[in-house]
Design a protein around this motif. Structure first.
Motif, mmCIF file in Angstrom:
data_model
loop_
_atom_site.group_PDB
_atom_site.id
_atom_site.type_symbol
_atom_site.label_atom_id
_atom_site.label_comp_id
_atom_site.label_asym_id
_atom_site.label_seq_id
_atom_site.Cartn_x
_atom_site.Cartn_y
_atom_site.Cartn_z
ATOM 1 N N VAL A 282 0.964 -1.226 -0.057
ATOM 2 C CA VAL A 282 -0.044 -0.028 -0.074
ATOM 3 C C VAL A 282 0.941 1.312 -0.001
ATOM 4 C CG1 VAL A 282 -2.011 -1.136 1.112
ATOM 5 C CG2 VAL A 282 -0.246 -0.131 2.399
ATOM 6 N N LEU A 283 2.138 1.286 0.281
ATOM 7 C CA LEU A 283 2.987 2.168 0.183
ATOM 8 C C LEU A 283 4.263 1.779 0.030
ATOM 9 C CD1 LEU A 283 3.670 5.155 0.471
ATOM 10 C CD2 LEU A 283 3.868 4.996 2.913
ATOM 11 N N GLY A 284 5.225 1.782 -1.075
ATOM 12 C CA GLY A 284 6.295 1.183 -1.313
ATOM 13 C C GLY A 284 7.464 2.404 -1.291
ATOM 14 N N ASP A 285 8.776 1.695 -1.227
ATOM 15 C CA ASP A 285 9.930 2.255 -1.236
ATOM 16 C C ASP A 285 10.245 3.538 -0.557
ATOM 17 O OD1 ASP A 285 10.482 0.688 -3.393
ATOM 18 O OD2 ASP A 285 9.882 2.117 -4.937
ATOM 19 N N VAL A 286 9.676 3.130 0.888
ATOM 20 C CA VAL A 286 9.980 4.196 1.936
ATOM 21 C C VAL A 286 11.675 4.117 2.513
ATOM 22 C CG1 VAL A 286 9.656 4.884 4.076
ATOM 23 C CG2 VAL A 286 7.644 4.169 2.756
ATOM 24 N N LEU A 287 12.608 5.035 2.107
ATOM 25 C CA LEU A 287 13.857 4.909 2.472
ATOM 26 C C LEU A 287 14.358 5.025 3.702
ATOM 27 C CD1 LEU A 287 15.113 6.157 -0.932
ATOM 28 C CD2 LEU A 287 14.923 3.867 -0.225
#
Length: 519
Positions: A282-287
């Motif tokens: 539901v939310l991707g690529d949080v660094l």
């Protein structure tokens, strides 16, 4: 990682500037009595002196706790950053790093508790305290010698240098909605691993709502969830030991997490939606400094599903069809309940021959999803639970069961019954069964004009019917093992092991799939 480390803000806290003068009292202090006298802390001593922080640590009126990294800890950090000790001492943010090791109060080891967050003099980040079966940890660093007391505080020796960067643990701490995940990670002693600033992780992070949904389905509460015997394994099933961005994922990828109990089945839909097993990203690529986080809609369980039964038992064509038709999120749901009638590879070959096509032709069917869903019925029905008469399949159409003299569904014989999975049961059948609405479309097929030769092959292959295309080779389990741009020259497959593969061929017209045997 090196760049992220170097970007930490610099500056010396004004409070320390006030304290930084010579003290006339002869009391012992954490610096003179412990740190500077230790042969194992010469690098730390040099750094403190260089940055002008010795006076603050000598203050007899202070109450300090110092986490003191050893020489080996500094050497390990230098190696990881591709430098040496002189390089570390030249870092512009060295003062901030050093102040991240000092608390403005005295904390004996007995004052520390598992999951405690303590704020050091550098308030850029907290220190996460863990108490595990292996000892006491500050972030990733283990306390190897604790409670070294002086008049103005206490020193705890640690085996790693602490770096005040935002890790994957901090992402969960600093964003609402991950309380249950954090509680579980803390309880299971995984914070030292995941707070390692030099780590390289991908974390699939279920929300609190995802955990609540799981608890409701299992009829358990949070206390019972945290008491699960396999909770550590469940958590590690959500973590990879490398960074995997969303655009690195391919449909049908079987990804290996830190838990070795099972693989994760990736679905990348044509719409762009991404799933790990049944859970949507539901939310991707949080660094973070040490990895990447993808937020999930559901909790993943490392159990054997009906999909695993097909993949792990050589149902190559069925597995490839389920992957292609984006049905894995449904059938990998551990909370689902399915009865799957699974055709063998020979059954698919027989249907292809009957329709004057091949397996590639079957995979190109417009109504392939309907055919596949005609092999699945809701609920877990063992062979003994089946009765003569109609049965409604997930496709919405009915098939006919006969139990005498043996179990059949439509024209297909059940040749192996009652293969159990966590979310259902599989009955192996010797023919592909066809829904009534699909028969007309099936009979209109022609054999595809694109083919691969030689087949079987061992070194190189070429293709008929295409001049240029993007080639993706996938093994029996759906793992991408080779990609290439094909333009008439033979494709080198010598690095691949013996076995059966599917080659996905994408050209300007459409996608074709051909089967290849390597021997």
């Amino acid at each position: 990682m090196k760049n992220q480390f170097l970007k930490l803000r610099t500056g010396i806290f004004s409070a320390l500037l006030v304290l930084n003068f010579a003290w006339s009292n002869a009391q012992t202090n954490v610096f003179d009595a412990i740190i500077s006298q230790s042969a194992d802390h010469t690098y730390l001593t040099a750094a403190i002196n260089q940055q002008g922080l010795a006076g603050a640590l000598q203050n007899p009126n202070a109450a300090l706790t110092v986490f003191a990294p050893t020489n080996a800890a500094f050497e390990n950090l230098a190696t990881a950053l591709g430098t040496d000790i002189s390089g570390l001492l030249a870092l512009p943010n060295l003062t901030d790093v050093l102040l991240y090791h000092v608390l403005g109060s005295t904390a004996q080891s007995g004052d520390l508790s598992n999951g405690m967050l303590v704020t050091p003099l550098n308030q850029e980040n907290t220190i996460k305290v863990s108490i595990t079966a292996n000892g006491i940890f500050a972030n990733q660093a283990q306390v190897t010698a604790g409670d070294l007391n002086a008049d103005n505080g206490v020193v705890h020796v640690i085996n790693e240098v602490l770096i005040p960067v935002e890790t994957v643990v901090d992402l969960a701490l600093n964003n609402p909605g991950f309380d249950i995940l954090l509680t579980a990670v803390i309880q299971e002693g995984l914070v030292p691993t995941l707070s390692n600033p030099l780590g390289n992780f991908t974390v699939l992070a279920p929300t609190d709502l995802a955990f609540t949904t799981l608890m409701d389905a299992l009829n358990i509460n949070a206390e019972q969830l945290l008491a699960l015997d396999n909770l550590t394994d469940i958590l590690l099933y959500h973590v990879f030991g490398s960074q995997i961005a969303a655009n690195d994922l391919t449909n049908g990828l079987l990804a290996a997490p830190l838990s070795s109990t099972n693989t994760l089945k990736v679905t990348v839909k044509n719409s762009g939606e991404i799933f790990f097993n049944q859970a949507q990203v539901v939310l991707g690529d949080v660094l973070a400094a040490n990895g990447i986080v993808h937020v999930l809609s559901d909790v993943l369980l490392p159990v054997e599903t009906v999909v695993d039964v097909a993949i792990n038992n050589g149902f190559t064509y069925l597995a490839a069809a389920l992957i292609q038709e984006e049905l894995l999120p449904v059938l990998t749901n551990p909370l689902g309940s399915f009865t799957v009638f699974a055709p063998t590879n020979a059954a698919f070959d027989a249907l292809a021959a009957q329709l004057n096509t091949n397996i590639e032709g079957l995979l190109a069917l417009n109504n392939l999803s309907d055919v596949l869903l005609y092999h699945v019925t809701p609920g877990t029905l063992a062979a003994a639970d089946l009765s003569n008469g109609p049965i409604t399949m997930v496709s919405g159409e009915q098939a006919v069961i006969s139990t005498s003299p043996s179990v059949t569904i439509n024209q297909a014989n059940v040749i192996t019954a009652n293969v159990s999975a966590f979310n259902g049961i599989v009955h192996v059948i010797d023919a592909v069964i066809l829904p009534n609405t699909g028969s007309a479309n099936l009979t209109s097929l022609n054999k595809p004009q694109i083919s691969v030769y030689p087949n079987p092959a061992s070194q190189f292959v070429s293709f008929t019917g295409i001049d240029q295309a993007t080639i993706k080779v996938v093994d029996l389990k759906g793992t991408e093992v080779l990609t290439a741009n094909y333009s008439s020259s033979p494709l080198n497959i010598s690095a691949l092991n013996e076995g059966v593969y599917f080659i996905y061929i994408n050209n300007e017209q459409n996608q074709h799939v051909v089967r290849l045997v390597i021997q």
